[in-house]
Design a protein around this motif. Structure first.
Motif, PDB file in Angstrom:
ATOM      1  N   VAL A  40      47.403  41.243  -0.969  1.00  0.00           N
ATOM      2  CA  VAL A  40      48.305  41.636   0.121  1.00  0.00           C
ATOM      3  C   VAL A  40      49.124  42.837  -0.314  1.00  0.00           C
ATOM      4  CG1 VAL A  40      48.498  39.332   1.114  1.00  0.00           C
ATOM      5  CG2 VAL A  40      50.119  40.032  -0.648  1.00  0.00           C
ATOM      6  N   THR A  69      47.118  37.269   5.966  1.00  0.00           N
ATOM      7  CA  THR A  69      46.951  38.696   5.701  1.00  0.00           C
ATOM      8  C   THR A  69      46.318  39.365   6.907  1.00  0.00           C
ATOM      9  OG1 THR A  69      44.775  38.311   4.708  1.00  0.00           O
ATOM     10  CG2 THR A  69      46.673  38.299   3.231  1.00  0.00           C
ATOM     11  N   ALA A  70      46.368  40.693   6.912  1.00  0.00           N
ATOM     12  CA  ALA A  70      45.863  41.443   8.068  1.00  0.00           C
ATOM     13  C   ALA A  70      44.363  41.268   8.263  1.00  0.00           C
ATOM     14  CB  ALA A  70      46.200  42.924   7.924  1.00  0.00           C
ATOM     15  N   ALA A 178      54.037  39.355  12.181  1.00  0.00           N
ATOM     16  CA  ALA A 178      53.133  40.098  11.298  1.00  0.00           C
ATOM     17  C   ALA A 178      53.652  41.512  11.066  1.00  0.00           C
ATOM     18  CB  ALA A 178      51.728  40.139  11.904  1.00  0.00           C
ATOM     19  N   GLU A 183      52.394  43.320   7.704  1.00  0.00           N
ATOM     20  CA  GLU A 183      50.950  43.091   7.758  1.00  0.00           C
ATOM     21  C   GLU A 183      50.301  43.966   8.833  1.00  0.00           C
ATOM     22  OE1 GLU A 183      49.278  41.504   5.714  1.00  0.00           O
ATOM     23  OE2 GLU A 183      50.788  40.342   4.638  1.00  0.00           O
TER      24      GLU A 183
END
Length: 421
Positions: A40, A69-70, A178, A183
């Motif tokens: 990350v 996570t993205a 997010a 993210e």
């Protein structure tokens, strides 16, 4: 010349360096929502800020808490967000509604999409499809009874515009988190315009109906509750959560501190008020002070009759044995009361709408009504009762038109230099 010694990183700190744009970036490996370990990246305006953000993520990962996570799927991210973030920030019943929204709509529609690759077009297409899809077909609601959609006769049971807007708002909230966690660079769901739902229609009591309601309530065991609901606009949960210690009958005030609601895990539970603005102190009408004193005397008699079966909860409104009143039971009791009184059926919450509507029609300032109802923003009050304000504007314009259209030769025109303030 000896090159300056680079600052060594602490064990587990990850990689930290300054980008060309001046920001600091930190990267490290954490436990992802799908059970694997993934790298990350977090960002900060200073080295310390970036390091602190990464340290927090690694610490959560070491405690076994997954970090979305993205490159996670939206389904994994929503699971992480619901169970790791929203659960700590939402009231339980709100969290249950969010979870149902995710399970029924967002997971099937967008769950396999990668968070980083989600576009505004994806969200708009999903909402358009959700708006036009029969929910009986999608969720198999008719499969067990083998009717309607299950036998090829689609009932076209589509979601209301209000529900579609709610689904959209849940997605926006999740993606906003997010963005806050670095993210995502932006919240793509905010770039999608949802169809504005029609405001929920309600038909509050007229002044005549309100008087009939109060007259009929005098013979009911909960007459003080009904009078307080109509005269002050308190919410159902606020009424049921009132304790005698919250009332100052000598000075005629009530402190609204909590709400009684039924939750899935705790049953009947005292919760904080709906918003911070809902925690307030209100003035009690003289009629309510009188009815509350009568209600306390009635409760004392019920305590004597119940004897050892009495459960002292300190609540103002209870069952005949002192236990809290269930909100669902109050709703059923309210409907029966309206039927017996020969009044048209309205929701219990419409008593609150009746309070605000009648106050507006009496010319009470919107700010005063906002404070009484405990709305967080005056825009909420103005929006909910826009139809009332429009009608009052119409009455005012008609009155002005009548005055301007009349003939009165005794009145002189005001001087040209007069200033109207």
């Amino acid at each position: 010349m000896t090159a300056p010694k680079r600052k060594s990183r602490a064990n587990g700190e990850g990689t930290i360096y300054q980008r060309k744009d001046g920001r600091w970036e930190a990267a490290g490996y954490v436990l992802a929502a799908d059970g694997t370990r993934k790298r990350v990246r977090v960002y900060g305006t200073t080295r310390r800020e970036a390091a602190d953000k990464l340290t927090e993520k690694i610490a959560n990962s070491n405690r076994g808490l997954p970090v979305a996570t993205a490159d996670s799927t939206l389904g994994d991210y929503l699971t992480y967000w619901l169970n790791g973030v929203a659960v700590h920030r939402l009231r339980e019943n709100t969290h249950v509604r969010y979870a149902a929204c995710v399970r029924l709509h967002l997971m099937p529609g967008l769950g396999t999409k990668k968070v980083a690759r989600l576009t505004a077009k994806d969200v708009r297409t999903f909402l358009d499809r959700l708006r036009a899809t029969c929910q009986c077909c999608t969720q198999g609601l008719d499969a067990e009874r083998k009717a309607c959609c299950a036998v090829g006769e689609c009932c076209q049971k589509q979601l209301s515009a209000l529900t579609v807007t709610y689904v959209h708002s849940v997605l926006k909230s999740a993606l906003e988190h997010a963005v806050r966690e670095d993210e995502l660079p932006r919240n793509v769901a905010r770039n999608v315009r949802a169809t504005a739902p029609r405001p929920r229609r309600f038909r509050p009591f007229t002044a005549t109906e309100a008087r009939q309601f109060l007259d009929a309530a005098r013979a009911d065991r909960l007459h003080a509750l009904y009078a307080l609901a109509l005269r002050t606009g308190l919410r159902k949960g606020e009424l049921l959560g009132l304790h005698w210690e919250d009332l100052d009958l000598s000075n005629g005030t009530a402190s609204i501190r909590r709400s009684l609601q039924r939750t899935r895990t705790g049953g009947l539970t005292h919760l904080p008020t709906k918003t911070l603005a809902s925690e307030r102190r209100i003035a009690l009408p003289t009629e309510c002070i009188r009815s509350l004193k009568e209600h306390r005397q009635q409760q004392d008699k019920e305590r004597e009759i119940a004897g050892s079966a009495w459960r002292d909860s300190g609540l103002v409104f209870t069952t005949p044995t002192g236990r809290p009143l269930d909100p669902a039971n109050l709703t059923r009791r309210f409907r029966s009361f309206l039927d017996r009184a020969g009044l048209r059926r309205i929701r219990f919450h419409d008593l609150r709408h009746s309070t605000a509507t009648l106050l507006l029609e009496q010319g009470v300032d919107l700010v005063v009504i906002k404070e009484l109802l405990g709305h967080a923003h005056i825009g909420v009050t103005a929006g909910v009762y826009a139809h009332v304000r429009l009608r009052l504007q119409r009455d005012a314009i008609d009155a002005l038109g009548h005055a301007l259209g009349g003939q009165d030769d005794d009145l002189d025109d005001p001087p040209a230099t007069a200033v109207v303030r």
